[in-house]
Design a protein around this motif. Structure first.
Motif, PDB file in Angstrom:
ATOM      1  N   TYR A 471       0.833  -1.206   0.000  1.00  0.00           N
ATOM      2  CA  TYR A 471       0.000   0.000   0.000  1.00  0.00           C
ATOM      3  C   TYR A 471       0.869   1.257   0.000  1.00  0.00           C
ATOM      4  O   TYR A 471       0.582   2.223  -0.715  1.00  0.00           O
ATOM      5  CB  TYR A 471      -0.924  -0.003   1.217  1.00  0.00           C
ATOM      6  CG  TYR A 471      -1.879   1.169   1.242  1.00  0.00           C
ATOM      7  CD1 TYR A 471      -2.971   1.209   0.385  1.00  0.00           C
ATOM      8  CD2 TYR A 471      -1.678   2.242   2.100  1.00  0.00           C
ATOM      9  CE1 TYR A 471      -3.840   2.280   0.388  1.00  0.00           C
ATOM     10  CE2 TYR A 471      -2.542   3.315   2.113  1.00  0.00           C
ATOM     11  CZ  TYR A 471      -3.626   3.336   1.252  1.00  0.00           C
ATOM     12  OH  TYR A 471      -4.479   4.404   1.248  1.00  0.00           O
ATOM     13  N   GLU A 472       1.937   1.243   0.784  1.00  0.00           N
ATOM     14  CA  GLU A 472       2.805   2.422   0.832  1.00  0.00           C
ATOM     15  C   GLU A 472       3.399   2.715  -0.541  1.00  0.00           C
ATOM     16  O   GLU A 472       3.436   3.876  -0.971  1.00  0.00           O
ATOM     17  CB  GLU A 472       3.941   2.208   1.835  1.00  0.00           C
ATOM     18  CG  GLU A 472       4.901   3.403   1.879  1.00  0.00           C
ATOM     19  CD  GLU A 472       6.088   3.165   2.797  1.00  0.00           C
ATOM     20  OE1 GLU A 472       5.871   2.933   3.994  1.00  0.00           O
ATOM     21  OE2 GLU A 472       7.229   3.211   2.303  1.00  0.00           O
ATOM     22  N   GLN A 473       3.830   1.673  -1.244  1.00  0.00           N
ATOM     23  CA  GLN A 473       4.490   1.911  -2.526  1.00  0.00           C
ATOM     24  C   GLN A 473       3.538   2.439  -3.581  1.00  0.00           C
ATOM     25  O   GLN A 473       3.889   3.343  -4.350  1.00  0.00           O
ATOM     26  CB  GLN A 473       5.147   0.625  -3.039  1.00  0.00           C
ATOM     27  CG  GLN A 473       5.715   0.777  -4.453  1.00  0.00           C
ATOM     28  CD  GLN A 473       6.852  -0.154  -4.743  1.00  0.00           C
ATOM     29  OE1 GLN A 473       7.464  -0.701  -3.848  1.00  0.00           O
ATOM     30  NE2 GLN A 473       7.147  -0.329  -6.017  1.00  0.00           N
ATOM     31  N   TYR A 474       2.319   1.898  -3.625  1.00  0.00           N
ATOM     32  CA  TYR A 474       1.439   2.232  -4.731  1.00  0.00           C
ATOM     33  C   TYR A 474       0.349   3.232  -4.390  1.00  0.00           C
ATOM     34  O   TYR A 474      -0.326   3.732  -5.288  1.00  0.00           O
ATOM     35  CB  TYR A 474       0.823   0.955  -5.297  1.00  0.00           C
ATOM     36  CG  TYR A 474       1.859   0.104  -5.980  1.00  0.00           C
ATOM     37  CD1 TYR A 474       2.533   0.566  -7.110  1.00  0.00           C
ATOM     38  CD2 TYR A 474       2.204  -1.144  -5.486  1.00  0.00           C
ATOM     39  CE1 TYR A 474       3.505  -0.193  -7.733  1.00  0.00           C
ATOM     40  CE2 TYR A 474       3.179  -1.916  -6.105  1.00  0.00           C
ATOM     41  CZ  TYR A 474       3.826  -1.432  -7.230  1.00  0.00           C
ATOM     42  OH  TYR A 474       4.789  -2.181  -7.841  1.00  0.00           O
ATOM     43  N   TYR A 475       0.184   3.540  -3.105  1.00  0.00           N
ATOM     44  CA  TYR A 475      -0.897   4.446  -2.734  1.00  0.00           C
ATOM     45  C   TYR A 475      -0.486   5.594  -1.820  1.00  0.00           C
ATOM     46  O   TYR A 475      -1.013   6.690  -1.962  1.00  0.00           O
ATOM     47  CB  TYR A 475      -2.023   3.666  -2.030  1.00  0.00           C
ATOM     48  CG  TYR A 475      -2.919   2.932  -2.978  1.00  0.00           C
ATOM     49  CD1 TYR A 475      -3.923   3.593  -3.683  1.00  0.00           C
ATOM     50  CD2 TYR A 475      -2.756   1.575  -3.196  1.00  0.00           C
ATOM     51  CE1 TYR A 475      -4.749   2.917  -4.564  1.00  0.00           C
ATOM     52  CE2 TYR A 475      -3.573   0.893  -4.079  1.00  0.00           C
ATOM     53  CZ  TYR A 475      -4.572   1.567  -4.759  1.00  0.00           C
ATOM     54  OH  TYR A 475      -5.383   0.907  -5.637  1.00  0.00           O
ATOM     55  N   ALA A 476       0.371   5.338  -0.861  1.00  0.00           N
ATOM     56  CA  ALA A 476       0.466   6.315   0.223  1.00  0.00           C
ATOM     57  C   ALA A 476       1.870   6.467   0.731  1.00  0.00           C
ATOM     58  O   ALA A 476       2.675   5.540   0.715  1.00  0.00           O
ATOM     59  CB  ALA A 476      -0.438   5.886   1.384  1.00  0.00           C
ATOM     60  N   GLU A 477       2.166   7.674   1.208  1.00  0.00           N
ATOM     61  CA  GLU A 477       3.349   7.886   2.016  1.00  0.00           C
ATOM     62  C   GLU A 477       3.098   7.274   3.390  1.00  0.00           C
ATOM     63  O   GLU A 477       1.966   6.969   3.748  1.00  0.00           O
ATOM     64  CB  GLU A 477       3.620   9.391   2.161  1.00  0.00           C
ATOM     65  CG  GLU A 477       3.868  10.112   0.848  1.00  0.00           C
ATOM     66  CD  GLU A 477       5.191   9.740   0.215  1.00  0.00           C
ATOM     67  OE1 GLU A 477       6.006   9.091   0.883  1.00  0.00           O
ATOM     68  OE2 GLU A 477       5.391  10.086  -0.967  1.00  0.00           O
TER      69      GLU A 477
END
Length: 488
Positions: A471-477
């Protein structure tokens, strides 16, 4: 004098071993998954045991501003099961088979139960699961979280086998989720990589266990799509199928063999349904597979041995439950500084041969060490929001041996992105559970509903309690540092 020499030798061995294992991927104090790509320190790993305990863990995480990641066997390889400084909930201890209903052909299990647990429970009733991975070592919760698929060509990906499940969501409530109850969560949590809550238990629909006659055919890459349509899909008695493509330099990506499992209605099930629990020939198989990693002649020899092995299985019989618990131990690999990493590409049936030819050119150009390609068939799936099978497709499961160093991984990332360009050019997609090498642009092209998935994540988990590296890589900091990423 002899004692001194012995002590010096022991000291030398210890120093050599220390040097050999002095890398982050071998650090026992860091948490990672099967890939060992991204070892990090977490706040703690908590074993899942009771619903109340899991709810208390979530309250603690909210109070302390921690994140929660959910782990099963941790065979997803893209950081889906952990997150730095957060709580990792190990669900493998939440593993009871709660009930089997032979009349309704259903089984209800806690999310940490493995497919072996399920098979052991349903086999006495003459029942079998519809869809699962080729090995039975994975947890049910993990498998439905990645919407797994397998050898069955009639029942689709795993989401089609799920009747309902109970989900502990970010607001602390337990929701019964099905196609009619809390239905919006059904296509999100299934294939949602643990981002919408903790799956507590699952009710699965079952099918009959049955006896198959196993047959193997040699076929070329050019012929395979037509062969599959005529001989496999066109024969209603073929219920399971798998194929392999040669990665041997002598026949690089041009030859295949196909294995078909055809119902044998004359064979009594009771003669074949004793479950096999022991893997045979692990040590020699492990040695041969290591030669496949290390040498071109090893790849050539391994391909010839595979062909010989499967020719020896011609016209053999096997039960469905035994066919769905294939060997995996011989492939285990824990060498420091390198690992065998999976990538999986889904290619429309009519694009298969063209893509394989394109893949061959990339492999030559990038000098990737490809160890194996397994081909499966995946039915179109319009349910899961992050569906990888947006039409009927062949799945090419590719196993690569790769270095884990920063320099080696940077090269691997560029190489895999090059492969992904060819996948997308052939109207294909790729599987999200594996190493997150693809760019955001590639992710967004392969998964056109990515934006809707992100919006639903924000709706059901606005504080990002459930977090992982996918999720961090593709959506969110990381939480609190930004508003997310997007490429137009």
């Amino acid at each position: 004098m002899k004692k001194t020499i012995v002590l010096l030798l022991l000291a030398a061995v210890c120093l050599y071993q220390y040097k050999l294992l002095d890398s982050a991927d071998q650090d026992p104090y860091l948490v990672t998954d099967y890939s060992r790509l991204h070892p990090v320190k977490v706040e703690r790993v908590a074993e899942g045991r009771e619903e109340r305990q899991l709810a208390d863990l979530m309250q603690e995480a909210r109070r302390k501003h921690l994140t929660i990641s959910i782990a099963g066997q941790r065979h997803s390889q893209g950081g889906h099961t952990y997150y730095k400084d957060g709580i990792v909930v190990d669900m493998t201890t939440f593993n009871k088979v709660l009930s089997v209903d032979p009349a309704a052909r259903t089984v209800r299990v806690q999310a940490g139960a493995t497919w072996k647990d399920v098979q052991d429970a349903v086999n006495p009733y003459g029942l079998s699961v519809k869809t699962m991975q080729s090995q039975n070592i994975f947890t049910v919760g993990g498998s439905i979280s990645i919407n797994a698929h397998g050898r069955d060509i009639r029942n689709g990906s795993l989401i089609k086998s799920v009747e309902s499940f109970r989900l502990l969501t970010a607001d602390g409530s337990v929701r019964q989720v099905s196609r009619t109850e809390n239905a919006e969560l059904f296509p999100l949590a299934l294939g949602g990589y643990g981002l919408f809550g903790i799956i507590l238990d699952v009710t699965l629909s079952l099918t009959e266990d049955e006896v198959y006659r196993v047959n193997t055919d040699a076929v070329s890459v050019e012929e395979y799509a037509r062969y599959f349509a005529d001989k496999v899909q066109g024969n209603p008695d073929v219920h399971m199928h798998i194929a392999r493509i040669s990665v041997a330099p002598d026949h690089m990506l041009d030859r295949m063999y196909a294995i078909n499992y055809t119902v044998d209605r004359e064979a009594p099930l009771q003669n074949y349904n004793r479950l096999s629990d022991v893997e045979k020939g692990v040590i020699p198989s492990k040695l041969l597979f290591h030669l496949n990693r290390a040498f071109d002649w090893g790849k050539n020899g391994f391909w010839r041995l595979q062909q010989l092995y499967f020719s020896m299985q011609q016209n053999s019989r096997i039960s469905r439950n035994n066919a769905m618990r294939s060997e995996s131990e011989f492939m285990e690999y824990r060498q420091a500084g390198e690992n065998d990493l999976l990538q999986e590409y889904f290619i429309p049936v009519d694009q298969f041969a063209g893509f394989v030819h394109s893949l061959r050119s990339v492999l030559t150009q990038e000098e990737l060490n490809l160890l194996n390609i397994t081909v499966r068939y995946v039915n179109e799936d319009n349910e899961a929001m992050l569906s990888y099978a947006q039409q009927n497709m062949f799945a090419l499961v590719c196993l690569f041996n790769m270095p884990l160093s920063d320099e080696g991984q940077a090269k691997a990332r560029r190489s895999i992105q090059n492969v992904l360009d060819r996948v997308l050019a052939h109207q294909g997609t790729y599987y999200l559970p594996y190493a997150a090498f693809p760019t955001q642009a590639q992710f967004q092209q392969a998964y056109p509903r990515y934006r809707e998935f992100g919006e639903q994540k924000a709706k059901y988990d606005p504080q990002r309690l459930f977090m992982n590296y996918f999720y961090e890589q593709y959506y969110a900091e990381p939480p609190g540092t930004g508003q997310g990423k997007e490429e137009s």
